[in-house]
Design a protein around this motif. Structure first.
Motif, PDB file in Angstrom:
ATOM      1  N   THR A  13     -13.345  18.457 -23.659  1.00 46.87           N
ATOM      2  CA  THR A  13     -11.922  18.427 -23.310  1.00 46.87           C
ATOM      3  C   THR A  13     -11.103  17.652 -24.327  1.00 46.87           C
ATOM      4  O   THR A  13     -10.063  18.125 -24.796  1.00 46.87           O
ATOM      5  CB  THR A  13     -11.731  17.804 -21.916  1.00 46.87           C
ATOM      6  N   TYR A  14     -11.560  16.448 -24.667  1.00 47.27           N
ATOM      7  CA  TYR A  14     -10.852  15.604 -25.626  1.00 47.27           C
ATOM      8  C   TYR A  14     -11.769  15.190 -26.761  1.00 47.27           C
ATOM      9  O   TYR A  14     -12.990  15.079 -26.600  1.00 47.27           O
ATOM     10  CB  TYR A  14     -10.320  14.327 -24.952  1.00 47.27           C
ATOM     11  N   LYS A  30      -6.692   9.829 -29.014  1.00 44.91           N
ATOM     12  CA  LYS A  30      -7.429  11.045 -28.700  1.00 44.91           C
ATOM     13  C   LYS A  30      -6.534  12.255 -28.873  1.00 44.91           C
ATOM     14  O   LYS A  30      -5.298  12.156 -28.853  1.00 44.91           O
ATOM     15  CB  LYS A  30      -7.993  11.000 -27.276  1.00 44.91           C
ATOM     16  N   ASP A  32      -6.599  16.785 -27.904  1.00 49.08           N
ATOM     17  CA  ASP A  32      -7.302  17.854 -27.202  1.00 49.08           C
ATOM     18  C   ASP A  32      -8.333  18.480 -28.139  1.00 49.08           C
ATOM     19  O   ASP A  32      -8.099  18.630 -29.342  1.00 49.08           O
ATOM     20  CB  ASP A  32      -6.322  18.939 -26.748  1.00 49.08           C
ATOM     21  N   THR A  33      -9.491  18.829 -27.597  1.00 47.84           N
ATOM     22  CA  THR A  33     -10.512  19.528 -28.375  1.00 47.84           C
ATOM     23  C   THR A  33     -10.209  21.021 -28.362  1.00 47.84           C
ATOM     24  O   THR A  33     -10.104  21.619 -27.294  1.00 47.84           O
ATOM     25  CB  THR A  33     -11.913  19.277 -27.801  1.00 47.84           C
ATOM     26  N   ASP A  34     -10.084  21.597 -29.548  1.00 50.14           N
ATOM     27  CA  ASP A  34      -9.790  23.024 -29.676  1.00 50.14           C
ATOM     28  C   ASP A  34     -11.105  23.797 -29.713  1.00 50.14           C
ATOM     29  O   ASP A  34     -11.769  23.860 -30.742  1.00 50.14           O
ATOM     30  CB  ASP A  34      -8.986  23.267 -30.958  1.00 50.14           C
ATOM     31  N   THR A 138     -17.030  16.118 -19.107  1.00 52.18           N
ATOM     32  CA  THR A 138     -17.006  17.574 -19.025  1.00 52.18           C
ATOM     33  C   THR A 138     -18.401  18.112 -18.769  1.00 52.18           C
ATOM     34  O   THR A 138     -18.594  19.087 -18.051  1.00 52.18           O
ATOM     35  CB  THR A 138     -16.437  18.176 -20.322  1.00 52.18           C
TER      36      THR A 138
END
Length: 313
Positions: A13-14, A30, A32-34, A138
């Motif tokens: 998620t991050y 932090k 967002d994780t793409d 997650t």
């Protein structure tokens, strides 16, 4: 004059960042994780954030010792990431790719191993010479510390409690492709999914009035007595406890340390873990304390930064 080090914790998620100097955290943030297109932009985004931070702080790349990165998947002794299903990665030489992007020395390790290393050197783990670290976010990860060293195993899979099988025949399909993995039940994703699946059975739950509720929303409501939220965390804690009982039988640690985003729920998750662990554990194993990570959700960035300095795993 000491050099700087980056620690990066890539989650589903991050992606969390820390910049350290003389082994002290001086800033963290932090993004967002793409994970689109099998996570093809994750390393590029990390490189961009490192460039932005060094430029804003006026830090020369020559003053940076390196960047440690931890990922939610197994990493072998040669630094090969052997698949990260929550990122969309298959086999990947992430450290080499990140070195090419940043021009810095980079190293990669499993996220739970990084959290364990961070806790051992900077947090609670230093009080013990053997521990099992579990990260609940997650996904669910795990790591084993014995005599001060993180045991990662031949292929980097040691301690992977999240993929212990709770119901391998009839359980829900995990992102790893197998069925009934512990993280299907006890991760943030699993907790939220359980709540959505049972909303109609609990018409009085306040979740009904929250659009796109999160595990944080659920933790807050559980602490207020919301029955569905309490049940979801009780169920999650039960399966974590079952996994801990398996770990106890295999490695018999002095302590269990629980970190990751879901651990921030506090007693809502820790009470059921401790209750059910005493039920499931064999004999004197039930005496093993279950404690929250001292570094909280920052353990991964500490461990990743430490790894690039020491290469201890």
């Amino acid at each position: 004059m000491g050099k700087y080090v980056f620690g990066v914790d890539v989650g589903g998620t991050y992606t969390k960042f820390g910049i350290f100097k003389d082994r002290k955290l001086i800033d963290k943030w932090k993004i967002d994780t793409d994970v689109e297109n099998c996570g093809e932009n994750i390393l590029k985004n990390i490189g961009r954030e490192i460039d932005k931070k060094t430029e804003s702080m006026g830090v020369l790349k020559s003053s940076v010792e390196g960047c440690g990165i931890c990922v939610p998947g197994p990493v072998d002794e040669k630094g090969l990431v052997r698949g990260c299903v929550n990122l969309g990665w298959g086999y990947k030489r992430a450290a080499v790719e990140l070195e090419n992007i940043t021009g810095l020395k980079c190293a990669v390790l499993n996220d739970a191993n990084a959290a364990a290393l961070g806790e051992f050197d900077f947090g609670l783990g230093g009080e013990y010479d053997s521990a099992v670290m579990v990260t609940i976010g997650t996904g669910v990860g795990g790591a084993v510390i014995y005599k001060g060293q993180v045991l990662s195993g031949y292929r980097g899979n040691a301690g992977e409690i999240g993929h212990f099988k709770i119901d391998p025949l009839n359980g829900p399909e995990c992102s790893c492709g197998k069925k009934g993995c512990l993280e299907c039940y006890s991760s943030a994703t699993g907790i939220v999914r359980f709540a959505y699946e049972n909303l109609e059975k609990y018409p009085d739950t306040k979740l009904c009035i929250i659009e796109n509720f999160t595990v944080k929303d659920m933790a807050d409501l559980a602490s207020e007595g919301d029955e569905l939220c309490k049940l979801a965390f009780d169920r999650a804690g039960k399966f974590v406890a079952l996994g801990l009982s398996f770990m106890a039988g295999a490695v018999d640690p002095k302590v269990f340390i629980i970190g990751g985003g879901v651990s921030q729920a506090g007693d809502v998750i820790f009470e059921p873990i401790r209750k059910y662990f005493k039920q499931f554990a064999f004999n004197t194993e039930e005496e093993t304390p279950v404690l929250p990570a001292k570094l909280g959700n920052d353990a991964g960035i500490f461990g990743a930064a430490e790894f690039i300095l020491k290469r201890r795993i």
